[in-house]
Design an enzyme around this catalytic site. Structure first.
Site, short mmCIF file in Angstrom:
data_model
loop_
_atom_site.label_atom_id
_atom_site.label_comp_id
_atom_site.label_asym_id
_atom_site.label_seq_id
_atom_site.Cartn_x
_atom_site.Cartn_y
_atom_site.Cartn_z
N ARG A 48 32.79 17.30 -14.57
CA ARG A 48 34.09 17.03 -14.11
C ARG A 48 34.08 17.17 -12.52
O ARG A 48 34.55 16.32 -11.67
CB ARG A 48 35.07 17.81 -14.82
N HIS A 51 45.27 16.02 -13.19
CA HIS A 51 45.78 17.24 -12.45
C HIS A 51 47.44 17.16 -12.27
O HIS A 51 47.88 16.17 -11.65
CB HIS A 51 45.45 17.42 -11.06
#
Length: 300
Positions: A249, A272
């Site tokens: 990631r 996010h």
């Protein structure tokens, strides 16, 4: 643990699962942290959750620091127990929250670890595509790098979440949030090979399942299983050390930003909630660019 403590813990975990919609991985951490404190209570002859006081908490924290645990681990335990006692206070099982006054230690500022492109290539080459498991591993690795999804999210991907025509995957993220992420031709080719050949062979060993990634017995591949696969690929390659669960990631985000992607786009792709979570990659990218410059500039 006495019966009241068992009931309190059970109700709290149900609250996290149903009302907060926390993942099984997160629930296991909460249970581990709380049970550790309950063991401490037993050792200190503290009879009940109602009788826990702030000085007891200070003794518990001293014990944690004597074990030389990382600040991040201590902070997580404090957070878990503070939430637990906040729940108990809300349900009137206790009269006060002894963890309310405890300050969480600041975590060490550590930049996310990531792979350089040549290191990543070694991982891809460690996959033996002549076998069903090798085809699965290649598809898994390509998809993680192509999308930047979390390992826990990857384990939940179903066949129907893939749109091979549009080259997108529907990812079920934290807090039931969903997002579509595109993937490139390398991931597409690896996925098609795996789905057409390797997955069919693995599926024949188990019962029917919609999960995209399967284990050697034909059942759904868990997040823990994915981590083990990544570590085995590291061992097969010439790389050293162990792979961090978020390393693919971090690599995805770092490579995107190093090649000019804007931060808002990376934030959306990573899922996010806050831009501040994505900003750390600007620091990582600076290190990445510096190393690339030093390695390739004739007068570096």
């Amino acid at each position: 643990m006495n019966q009241n403590v068992n009931v309190s813990l059970k109700l709290f975990i149900e609250y996290l699962q149903i009302e907060k919609n926390y993942s099984q991985y997160t629930l296991e951490h909460y249970q581990h942290d709380i049970k550790e404190f309950l063991m401490f209570m037993s050792e200190q002859a503290i009879p009940d959750l109602k009788t826990v006081e702030y000085p007891d908490v200070r003794v518990f924290l001293t014990m944690l620091f004597e074990k030389k645990l990382a600040r991040k681990s201590v902070a997580r335990k404090i957070s878990s127990l503070r939430s637990f006692f906040r729940f108990l206070l809300r349900e009137e099982f206790v009269a006060e929250n002894p963890f309310a006054l405890v300050s969480i230690p600041k975590a060490e500022k550590k930049l996310p670890e990531f792979f350089y492109e040549e290191e990543l290539q070694q991982l891809f080459e460690a996959c033996d595509e002549s076998t069903p498991l090798g085809q699965r591993n290649k598809a898994l690795l390509e998809l993680l790098y192509a999308t930047g999804m979390r390992v826990s999210e990857c384990s939940q991907i179903r066949i129907k979440d893939l749109d091979m025509y549009l080259s997108t995957v529907l990812v079920h993220g934290k807090g039931s949030k969903e997002r579509y992420i595109p993937f490139g031709s390398f991931a597409q080719d690896a996925l098609e090979t795996y789905i057409t050949n390797g997955r069919k062979e693995l599926l024949s060993k188990g019962s029917s399942t919609e999960n995209l990634f399967l284990n050697a017995r034909g059942g759904p591949l868990t997040a823990r299983g994915i981590r083990e696969i990544l570590n085995k690929l590291i061992e097969k390659s010439t790389l050293t050390g162990k792979i961090h669960p978020h390393m693919m990631r971090h690599t995805f985000a770092t490579h995107l930003m190093a090649n000019g992607a804007d931060m808002r786009t990376v934030q959306e792709l990573l899922g996010h909630a806050f831009l501040s979570s994505t900003q750390v990659y600007t620091h990582v990218t600076n290190e990445y660019l510096k190393k690339t410059y030093m390695a390739h500039h004739p007068r570096a």
